[in-house]
Design a protein around this motif. Structure first.
Motif, PDB file in Angstrom:
ATOM      1  N   ARG A 136      -1.470   1.542  -7.053  1.00 59.57           N
ATOM      2  CA  ARG A 136      -0.185   1.130  -6.480  1.00 59.57           C
ATOM      3  C   ARG A 136      -0.490   0.524  -5.122  1.00 59.57           C
ATOM      4  N   VAL A 137      -0.015  -0.707  -4.915  1.00 58.49           N
ATOM      5  CA  VAL A 137      -0.250  -1.402  -3.653  1.00 58.49           C
ATOM      6  C   VAL A 137       1.099  -1.638  -2.986  1.00 58.49           C
ATOM      7  N   GLU A 138       1.256  -1.132  -1.772  1.00 59.76           N
ATOM      8  CA  GLU A 138       2.482  -1.383  -1.013  1.00 59.76           C
ATOM      9  C   GLU A 138       2.103  -2.187   0.217  1.00 59.76           C
ATOM     10  N   SER A 139       2.903  -3.198   0.547  1.00 60.03           N
ATOM     11  CA  SER A 139       2.575  -4.099   1.646  1.00 60.03           C
ATOM     12  C   SER A 139       3.729  -4.190   2.641  1.00 60.03           C
ATOM     13  N   SER A 140       3.398  -4.408   3.913  1.00 57.09           N
ATOM     14  CA  SER A 140       4.430  -4.520   4.946  1.00 57.09           C
ATOM     15  C   SER A 140       5.218  -5.836   4.835  1.00 57.09           C
ATOM     16  N   VAL A 141       4.602  -6.847   4.223  1.00 52.13           N
ATOM     17  CA  VAL A 141       5.307  -8.100   3.942  1.00 52.13           C
ATOM     18  C   VAL A 141       5.055  -8.472   2.478  1.00 52.13           C
ATOM     19  N   PRO A 142       5.905  -9.319   1.879  1.00 56.82           N
ATOM     20  CA  PRO A 142       5.684  -9.703   0.481  1.00 56.82           C
ATOM     21  C   PRO A 142       4.326 -10.386   0.277  1.00 56.82           C
ATOM     22  N   VAL A 143       3.607  -9.968  -0.745  1.00 54.73           N
ATOM     23  CA  VAL A 143       2.330 -10.579  -1.122  1.00 54.73           C
ATOM     24  C   VAL A 143       2.292 -10.665  -2.647  1.00 54.73           C
ATOM     25  N   VAL A 144       1.210 -11.249  -3.177  1.00 51.35           N
ATOM     26  CA  VAL A 144       1.005 -11.227  -4.623  1.00 51.35           C
ATOM     27  C   VAL A 144      -0.329 -10.555  -4.906  1.00 51.35           C
ATOM     28  N   VAL A 145      -0.364  -9.728  -5.970  1.00 53.42           N
ATOM     29  CA  VAL A 145      -1.541  -8.918  -6.286  1.00 53.42           C
ATOM     30  C   VAL A 145      -1.977  -9.170  -7.727  1.00 53.42           C
ATOM     31  N   GLN A 146      -3.267  -9.421  -7.894  1.00 53.47           N
ATOM     32  CA  GLN A 146      -3.857  -9.623  -9.223  1.00 53.47           C
ATOM     33  C   GLN A 146      -5.084  -8.725  -9.314  1.00 53.47           C
ATOM     34  N   CYS A 147      -5.308  -8.101 -10.472  1.00 55.59           N
ATOM     35  CA  CYS A 147      -6.455  -7.187 -10.596  1.00 55.59           C
ATOM     36  C   CYS A 147      -7.386  -7.672 -11.699  1.00 55.59           C
TER      37      CYS A 147
END
Lengths: 120, 120, 120, 120
Positions: free
Chosen positions: A87-98
Motif C-alpha cells: 500500500r503506497v500513500e502519498s502527500s500529493v497525487p502520483v501514479v504507481v506501477q509495480c
C-alpha cells in the motif's frame, strides 16, 4: 495540476528466491510525480501470516520518477519466496506501477501492473 | 464519439541495455485514436535525477493506431539502462498502452500495462 | 446484474511473425459475460496505415467466457508482424482482457492487459 | 477505511498443461485486504462450454494478503489447458490481481493484470 491518486494498492508482491544469468530477480515500485511539489510516500507491506509493517518513508522530488526496489525497504525485511502486498500513500497525487523480474530459470521474465488507485 | 482520456501517465519506463537473438530490447507507447480527428500528442519524459524533457510532438491520424518506440523520441535522448517515466497529452481523447520487450538474456520477455488515465 | 462496460479499447495488438517450440505465437481477446443475456460483440480492428475493418460479429453466451484468437477474425485478415489495435463493443456489459504469447525466440513469453473501458 | 471494490472480474484464466524446470505452471488470485475486518470471498469460475461453478468460499483475515492458486479451488476442478474466467465477490472492499506462471517451454514466463473492479 494534480495527476494520479494519493493511495495505491498492489496485491501481488513476490521476490523470487533464485536468480540466473546476469540479472537478479527483483521487484520494483515505480512512482511518477508530475507535480511541482515533493511527494512524501508512506509505504506499507502486508503479509499472509503476520502483522503489516507500516509507513516506511520515501521521497519523490517534484517532476521526477523513482523506481524503488522493494528489497531496499529495509524496515520491512521482505523475505524472498514469500507472498506480500503493498500500500503506497502519498502527500500529493502520483501514479504507481509495480514490476517484477524473475530469473529463476535461465532467461528472464517480466510482469507489470499499474497499481490500483483508491480514489480520494 | 470521444473514447479514452486526454492525459496518460506511465511510471515504469526502462530500455534494457543489452539484447540477444534476433529481437532488440525496446519499449513502445501504443496509441489508439478511434475519433474522426487527428490526435496531436505532446509526450514528456521524466527522469530520476534531471529535469524532464517536455512536449515532444507526435501525430496519430483519425481512426488509426501508432506504436511509437521510445528510442525514436530523439529530443529526449533516453539512455538505455536508466529508469524513466512518460506523460502523454493528446488534443483528443485516445487510449495509451506501454509495452517492453527485454532480450537481455537469451529468449525474449514481454511486459505491458495500460497507462493511467488522468480524467479531465 | 450489469458487470463491466459496453466498449473496450486495446491499443497494443501485434501477432509475432515467428514461433518456436510447441506453442505458436498468438494473441487473444478474452471476454467474460456474467449476465443472463447473450453478449453480441462487434469487434473493430485498427491499423497504422489503412482504414479500420469494422464490426466483426462474435457471440458470447450468458454466463460464459470466450477466449478469441485475433487470427480467427477472418474478415480483418490481420497480418503477422504488423501493429494493430482493437475496439470491442458489446450489446451488454462485459469485461475484456487481451493477452499475447510470443515464442519468436526459444522459450515463450506472455503479456496481458485489461482493455480500457469506455464508460457509457 | 474502505479500500478497493467488492466485485472483481478476470476474463483470461488458463492453467497451462505442461511445465518444465523447477517451477510448475500455475495461476494465482492475489487479494489484499487493508481493512480491519475479515474479507469473506465468494469465487465463481466461468467456462466456455459449461455452467459456472459459483460461490466457492475463501477467507482473507484483516490487514492480510492471500495469494490463492486457482488449482486449489477444489470445487471448481479447473482442468489444465482450458480457458476459464473468474468473478470474486467480497464482504468488504479488497483489491484483486491475477497472475500466471507458464513454464511450458524451458524458462518460465509471467503475466499479470489487476482484475476489473465493478463499482458498487
Amino acid at each position: 495540476m494534480s495527476e494520479g491518486a494519493r493511495v495505491w494498492l498492489v496485491p501481488d508482491g513476490y521476490i523470487p528466491k533464485e536468480s540466473s544469468g546476469s540479472q537478479e530477480s527483483h521487484e520494483a515500485i515505480c512512482v511518477l510525480n508530475t507535480s511541482g511539489e515533493e511527494a512524501r510516500l508512506r509505504i506499507s507491506v502486508y503479509f499472509e501470516d503476520r502483522e503489516p509493517v507500516k509507513d516506511i518513508g520515501v521521497v519523490v522530488p517534484p517532476e521526477r520518477t523513482r523506481h524503488i526496489r522493494t528489497e531496499s525497504l529495509d524496515e520491512a525485511e521482505i523475505p524472498r519466496g514469500v507472498p506480500y502486498a503493498l500500500r503506497v500513500e502519498s502527500s500529493v497525487p502520483v501514479v504507481v506501477q509495480c514490476s517484477r523480474m524473475d530469473t529463476t530459470q535461465a532467461a528472464l521474465s517480466l510482469m507489470t501492473a499499474m497499481a490500483y488507485p483508491v480514489e480520494r
